[in-house]
Write a protein that holds these residues in place. Structure first.
Motif, PDB file in Angstrom:
ATOM      1  N   GLU A 132       0.791  -1.284  -0.175  1.00  0.00           N
ATOM      2  CA  GLU A 132      -0.059  -0.075   0.066  1.00  0.00           C
ATOM      3  C   GLU A 132       0.810   1.305  -0.172  1.00  0.00           C
ATOM      4  O   GLU A 132       0.386   2.374  -0.369  1.00  0.00           O
ATOM      5  CB  GLU A 132      -1.075  -0.128   1.213  1.00  0.00           C
ATOM      6  CG  GLU A 132      -2.130  -0.967   1.121  1.00  0.00           C
ATOM      7  CD  GLU A 132      -3.062  -0.931   0.189  1.00  0.00           C
ATOM      8  OE1 GLU A 132      -3.497   0.280  -0.198  1.00  0.00           O
ATOM      9  OE2 GLU A 132      -3.654  -1.941  -0.342  1.00  0.00           O
ATOM     10  N   PHE A 133       2.005   1.328   0.605  1.00  0.00           N
ATOM     11  CA  PHE A 133       3.112   2.328   0.676  1.00  0.00           C
ATOM     12  C   PHE A 133       3.111   3.007  -0.763  1.00  0.00           C
ATOM     13  O   PHE A 133       3.157   4.298  -0.899  1.00  0.00           O
ATOM     14  CB  PHE A 133       4.234   1.996   1.250  1.00  0.00           C
ATOM     15  CG  PHE A 133       5.247   2.980   1.034  1.00  0.00           C
ATOM     16  CD1 PHE A 133       5.489   3.972   1.745  1.00  0.00           C
ATOM     17  CD2 PHE A 133       6.296   2.748  -0.077  1.00  0.00           C
ATOM     18  CE1 PHE A 133       6.591   4.996   1.767  1.00  0.00           C
ATOM     19  CE2 PHE A 133       7.220   3.667  -0.331  1.00  0.00           C
ATOM     20  CZ  PHE A 133       7.263   4.891   0.831  1.00  0.00           C
ATOM     21  N   TRP A 134       3.254   2.290  -1.830  1.00  0.00           N
ATOM     22  CA  TRP A 134       3.835   2.622  -3.151  1.00  0.00           C
ATOM     23  C   TRP A 134       2.518   3.098  -3.801  1.00  0.00           C
ATOM     24  O   TRP A 134       2.831   3.912  -4.876  1.00  0.00           O
ATOM     25  CB  TRP A 134       4.257   1.490  -3.825  1.00  0.00           C
ATOM     26  CG  TRP A 134       5.314   0.895  -3.285  1.00  0.00           C
ATOM     27  CD1 TRP A 134       5.735  -0.389  -2.630  1.00  0.00           C
ATOM     28  CD2 TRP A 134       6.644   1.224  -3.582  1.00  0.00           C
ATOM     29  NE1 TRP A 134       6.624  -0.477  -2.319  1.00  0.00           N
ATOM     30  CE2 TRP A 134       7.675   0.616  -2.844  1.00  0.00           C
ATOM     31  CE3 TRP A 134       7.302   2.424  -4.076  1.00  0.00           C
ATOM     32  CZ2 TRP A 134       8.843   0.547  -2.865  1.00  0.00           C
ATOM     33  CZ3 TRP A 134       8.600   2.742  -3.997  1.00  0.00           C
ATOM     34  CH2 TRP A 134       9.372   1.824  -3.408  1.00  0.00           C
ATOM     35  N   LYS A 135       1.355   3.257  -3.521  1.00  0.00           N
ATOM     36  CA  LYS A 135       0.221   3.650  -4.169  1.00  0.00           C
ATOM     37  C   LYS A 135       0.299   5.094  -4.425  1.00  0.00           C
ATOM     38  O   LYS A 135      -0.183   5.656  -5.425  1.00  0.00           O
ATOM     39  CB  LYS A 135      -1.022   3.236  -3.366  1.00  0.00           C
ATOM     40  CG  LYS A 135      -1.317   1.701  -3.775  1.00  0.00           C
ATOM     41  CD  LYS A 135      -2.857   1.103  -3.343  1.00  0.00           C
ATOM     42  CE  LYS A 135      -3.144  -0.188  -3.710  1.00  0.00           C
ATOM     43  NZ  LYS A 135      -4.471  -0.510  -3.311  1.00  0.00           N
ATOM     44  N   GLU A 136       0.744   5.895  -3.426  1.00  0.00           N
ATOM     45  CA  GLU A 136       0.652   7.266  -3.468  1.00  0.00           C
ATOM     46  C   GLU A 136       1.674   7.620  -4.440  1.00  0.00           C
ATOM     47  O   GLU A 136       1.456   8.661  -5.420  1.00  0.00           O
ATOM     48  CB  GLU A 136       1.143   8.003  -2.191  1.00  0.00           C
ATOM     49  CG  GLU A 136       1.042   9.513  -2.190  1.00  0.00           C
ATOM     50  CD  GLU A 136       1.257  10.215  -0.695  1.00  0.00           C
ATOM     51  OE1 GLU A 136       1.076  11.490  -0.862  1.00  0.00           O
ATOM     52  OE2 GLU A 136       1.211   9.610   0.200  1.00  0.00           O
ATOM     53  N   ILE A 137       2.854   7.258  -4.561  1.00  0.00           N
ATOM     54  CA  ILE A 137       3.934   7.418  -5.404  1.00  0.00           C
ATOM     55  C   ILE A 137       3.483   7.109  -6.958  1.00  0.00           C
ATOM     56  O   ILE A 137       3.537   7.862  -7.922  1.00  0.00           O
ATOM     57  CB  ILE A 137       5.326   6.568  -5.257  1.00  0.00           C
ATOM     58  CG1 ILE A 137       5.788   7.179  -4.009  1.00  0.00           C
ATOM     59  CG2 ILE A 137       6.119   6.591  -6.339  1.00  0.00           C
ATOM     60  CD1 ILE A 137       7.040   6.427  -3.226  1.00  0.00           C
ATOM     61  N   TYR A 138       2.710   5.798  -7.171  1.00  0.00           N
ATOM     62  CA  TYR A 138       2.342   5.582  -8.469  1.00  0.00           C
ATOM     63  C   TYR A 138       1.265   6.426  -8.950  1.00  0.00           C
ATOM     64  O   TYR A 138       1.181   6.846 -10.201  1.00  0.00           O
ATOM     65  CB  TYR A 138       2.184   4.170  -8.609  1.00  0.00           C
ATOM     66  CG  TYR A 138       3.411   3.191  -8.714  1.00  0.00           C
ATOM     67  CD1 TYR A 138       3.742   2.608 -10.139  1.00  0.00           C
ATOM     68  CD2 TYR A 138       4.190   2.889  -7.735  1.00  0.00           C
ATOM     69  CE1 TYR A 138       4.783   1.917 -10.405  1.00  0.00           C
ATOM     70  CE2 TYR A 138       5.418   2.184  -8.019  1.00  0.00           C
ATOM     71  CZ  TYR A 138       5.640   1.905  -9.106  1.00  0.00           C
ATOM     72  OH  TYR A 138       7.000   0.952  -9.423  1.00  0.00           O
TER      73      TYR A 138
END
Length: 375
Positions: A132-138
Motif C-alpha cells: 500500500e505504501f507505493w500507491k501514492e507514489i504511483y
C-alpha cells in the motif's frame, strides 16, 4: 487492421528484458506448473532479434518484436491483435483490442523514476506494486489510476523466500568466508555516453576512484577471504575493470550464472550481503534479511539526472551508507565478522515496502487471473 475483426484466442503473451527473465518468467513458470499451456497458447515476445531460445514445452512459442521480414511482421501483428492476455514487465506491450486483458508486473519498485518512460505505461487492467505504501507514489508521480494498482508481491521474489539448493554454485564458493553481491545502477550508458554522469568511477564501482583504492579494497577482501560478485548494470561500460586481474572479485554476468547453474535471484537469495545504491534490487533484497551497503557518494549529481521517488533518500532507504572507500572497507570488515548494525532499520523498511513475504506471489497473481479475468 484486419486481425482486429478476428475473435480473441485463448493465448497469452509474455514479455521481459532480458528475454525469459524477471517477474514474467517467474509467473510463466507457475503457468507451466498448473498446465495452463495445455489450454492456452503461450507466446514469448523476443525483445531483440538473436539470442538463444531455451527449449520450450509444447504449447509455448516465441515471436519477434523486431520482425525480419513480411512473414514475421504478419505473425507478430496477428499474435498481438488476437491474444486474450498480455503479461509485460519491462517494455510496455499495449493492448490492440478493448477486450484484451493486460497485467503489468513491473521490473522494480523505484528509488529513481524516469518520468518520461514510466508515464507511457498505457492501458492495463492491473499494475503490480509491492505494498500500500507505493500507491501514492504511483498515482501522483507516475499517474497510474489507483483502481489499477494491486499489491500481490513480485513473482521473481518468490525464490528469495524459497531458494533451491544451487549445488554447483555452493561448491564453487565453498572456500570463501562470505560472498557479497555488488549490483550498482549505471552512471555511464555505453550507448548514450553524451547523457552520462561524470565518470568518477572508472571500474564501474561507486566510491572506488582509481587503481590505488581498488587495490586497498581488494587487500581487505583477501585478508577476510570475502568474495565480491560484481553484477554491473547491463549497459555499464566495463572495459577497464575487466583487465584489473583481481582474485576476490568476479564479474557475475550471465555467463557466470550459466556456468554455475544459478539464476540472478537465486544468487541474491544465497549471498551474504549486498552492495547497491539507487537500484530497485534494494527493495527485493530486504526479504533476505542480509546486510545492505548503499554507495551514495554521488547522490546529489545522480538526482539531477533522475527524479527521486521519495522526499528524502535516507529517510526511506535504510542500510549502511557508503560515502567513501573507508566506509566501504568498514562494511566488508563488519560483514565478515557477522556485524549488522542496520538490521532493525531494514526490518522496519521491509514491513513498509512489502505486503507479502511468503514466496507465493506467482500463485496469487495466477489465482487472480483465473478468478477475476477468466483465465
Amino acid at each position: 487492421m484486419i486481425f482486429r475483426i478476428f475473435p480473441l484466442r485463448k493465448a497469452v503473451i509474455f514479455e521481459s528484458h532480458p528475454d525469459f527473465s524477471d517477474n514474467s518468467y517467474a509467473l510463466y513458470q507457475e503457468f507451466l506448473r498448473r498446465g495452463i499451456q495445455k489450454r492456452y497458447r503461450l507466446y514469448w515476445m523476443k525483445t531483440f532479434r538473436g539470442g538463444e531460445v531455451p527449449e520450450l514445452p509444447e504449447g509455448v512459442s516465441v515471436f519477434e518484436n523486431e520482425p525480419g521480414g513480411l512473414a514475421e511482421t504478419i505473425r507478430r501483428t496477428y499474435i498481438l491483435n488476437t491474444s486474450k492476455y498480455i503479461i509485460d514487465c519491462n517494455s510496455f506491450v499495449y493492448k490492440r483490442r478493448r477486450r484484451q486483458i493486460r497485467i503489468h508486473l513491473g521490473h522494480g519498485m523505484p528509488v529513481k523514476i524516469d518520468l518520461d518512460y514510466s508515464r507511457k505505461f498505457g492501458d492495463c487492467d492491473q499494475y503490480l506494486v509491492l505494498s500500500e505504501f507505493w500507491k501514492e507514489i504511483y498515482t501522483k508521480q507516475i499517474l497510474v489510476p489507483e483502481q489499477k494498482l494491486c499489491c500481490l508481491g513480485y513473482p521473481r521474489n518468490d525464490v528469495l523466500a524459497n531458494p533451491p539448493a544451487c549445488t554447483a554454485w555452493k561448491e564453487a564458493v565453498a572456500a570463501y568466508r562470505r560472498v557479497i553481491l555488488w549490483m550498482p545502477t549505471y552512471r555511464q550508458h555505453r550507448r548514450h555516453m553524451e547523457e552520462a554522469m561524470a565518470n568518477k568511477y572508472p571500474y564501474g564501482m561507486p566510491c572506488i576512484h582509481g587503481r590505488e583504492e581498488l587495490e586497498a579494497f581488494h587487500r581487505i577482501l583477501c585478508e577476510k577471504n570475502v568474495l565480491i560478485l560484481f553484477r554491473p548494470h547491463p549497459v555499464q561500460e566495463l572495459s577497464l575493470f575487466r583487465d584489473s586481474g583481481l582474485t576476490h572479485v568476479k564479474i557475475a554476468d550471465d555467463s557466470y550464472l550459466d556456468e554455475h547453474q544459478i539464476t540472478l535471484y537465486e544468487l541474491l537469495a544465497k549471498s551474504g550481503g549486498l552492495i547497491t545504491d539507487y537500484s530497485s534490487v534494494y527493495f527485493d533484497y530486504l526479504l533476505t534479511d542480509q546486510p545492505v551497503a548503499l554507495t551514495i557518494e554521488d547522490r546529489e549529481e545522480y538526482f539531477q539526472h533522475f527524479a527521486l521517488a521519495f522526499p528524502d533518500y535516507k529517510a526511506y532507504i535504510k542500510g549502511s551508507y557508503i560515502e567513501n572507500i573507508e566506509d566501504l572497507i568498514q562494511f566488508i570488515l563488519d560483514t565478515a565478522e557477522g556485524i549488522d548494525t542496520c538490521r532493525q532499520e531494514r526490518l522496519r523498511a521491509k514491513e513498509m515496502f512489502h505486503s507479502h513475504v511468503d514466496g507465493r506471489s506467482a500463485e496469487r497473481i495466477t489465482d487472480m487471473l483465473e478468478s477475476k479475468y477468466g483465465l
